[in-house]
Design a protein around this motif. Structure first.
Motif, PDB file in Angstrom:
ATOM      1  N   TRP A 249      38.604  -8.349  14.862  1.00  0.00           N
ATOM      2  CA  TRP A 249      39.367  -8.988  13.783  1.00  0.00           C
ATOM      3  C   TRP A 249      38.799  -8.556  12.430  1.00  0.00           C
ATOM      4  CZ3 TRP A 249      35.972 -12.074  11.044  1.00  0.00           C
ATOM      5  CH2 TRP A 249      34.860 -12.573  11.742  1.00  0.00           C
TER       6      TRP A 249
ATOM      7  N   HIS B 134      44.049  -7.439  14.277  1.00  0.00           N
ATOM      8  CA  HIS B 134      44.049  -8.872  13.969  1.00  0.00           C
ATOM      9  C   HIS B 134      43.507  -9.056  12.559  1.00  0.00           C
ATOM     10  CE1 HIS B 134      42.515 -13.183  15.104  1.00  0.00           C
ATOM     11  NE2 HIS B 134      43.439 -13.177  14.168  1.00  0.00           N
TER      12      HIS B 134
ATOM     13  N   ASN C  61      49.880 -10.955  14.800  1.00  0.00           N
ATOM     14  CA  ASN C  61      48.435 -11.117  14.685  1.00  0.00           C
ATOM     15  C   ASN C  61      47.941 -10.996  13.244  1.00  0.00           C
ATOM     16  OD1 ASN C  61      49.139  -8.466  14.566  1.00  0.00           O
ATOM     17  ND2 ASN C  61      47.572  -7.714  15.964  1.00  0.00           N
TER      18      ASN C  61
END
Length: 239
Positions: free
Chosen positions: A122, A147, A168
């Motif tokens: 992420w 993400h 996402n």
């Protein structure tokens, strides 16, 4: 922990005369200017938060230098795009407001690029208006499946922009730095290894960085910088 390669690339420092090719009012708070020039053939910008010196002459005839991030560079057309945040007062802001095709300036740098891997689990991006162009470039360059969590402070609602949507991507806009800090305090960092990037006003960036470190963000997987400081002119500092 997966080993990731943060690549530092150095460039020969060079001043490049440029001229304005196109001017576009992006929003109430931003103007986008496209520059061209033969020496841009050797220009390089490999990271979304690279810094260049924008050198111009103000209305008093003085030479002024300001730090900016390249919004984009088209290698095929050799066009460099910079977004200028508009302020009530400021030499660079005034120059951008009055810019017309054919106006001249000089670009120096970047000295180099720190290329941040895109394969983190992420990516947390925290910005205010001053660093919004860099954040926007990062979102544009990340894979759509990445993400992304973004917290962005802008003074005027019209400065909010639409990014390509994806399930996402979690992008939150706020009006004040304190609202942004509140969101970061309430944020639960996702599982896995993530990279956090924080940039904006000095005190704001320091607060956001410290909160994320307290939440367990690995220092080696975070980059923070102050793009400006209240009461100071031409301020930029890694923190």
């Amino acid at each position: 922990m997966k080993e990731r390669n943060f690549e530092r690339v150095r460039f020969e420092l060079q001043q490049r005369p440029v001229v304005v090719s196109r001017v576009e009012k992006t929003s109430e708070g931003f103007i986008t200017i496209v520059f061209t020039g033969p020496l841009l053939a050797q220009f390089n910008s490999l990271s979304f938060d690279d810094h260049i010196k924008f050198i111009f002459t103000n209305v008093a005839g003085e030479t002024v230098r300001r730090d900016y991030t390249p919004r984009s560079f088209n290698t095929a057309t050799q066009e460099l795009t910079i977004e200028f945040a508009l302020h009530a007062h400021g030499d660079a802001s005034d120059w951008a407001k009055n810019a017309r095709p054919g106006d001249s300036a000089v670009i120096a740098g970047p000295k180099g690029s720190m290329v941040i891997p895109q394969d983190f689990d992420w990516h947390l991006l925290v910005a205010d208006s001053s660093s919004l162009p860099a954040l926007a470039r990062r979102i544009d360059e990340l894979p759509k499946e990445a993400h992304v969590i973004a917290v962005i402070q802008v003074d005027d609602e019209s400065d909010r922009r639409r990014f390509e949507t994806a399930s996402n991507r979690q992008i939150t806009w706020v009006e004040t730095h304190q609202q942004a800090i509140g969101l970061i305090e309430a944020l639960e960092l996702p599982a896995g290894e993530g990279f956090s990037w924080v940039a904006g006003e000095h005190v704001f960036a320091l607060q956001a960085r410290d909160i994320l470190l307290q939440k367990g963000q690995a220092k080696e997987h975070m980059k923070a910088a102050a793009y400006w400081k209240k009461g100071a002119a031409n301020f930029h500092e890694k923190i």
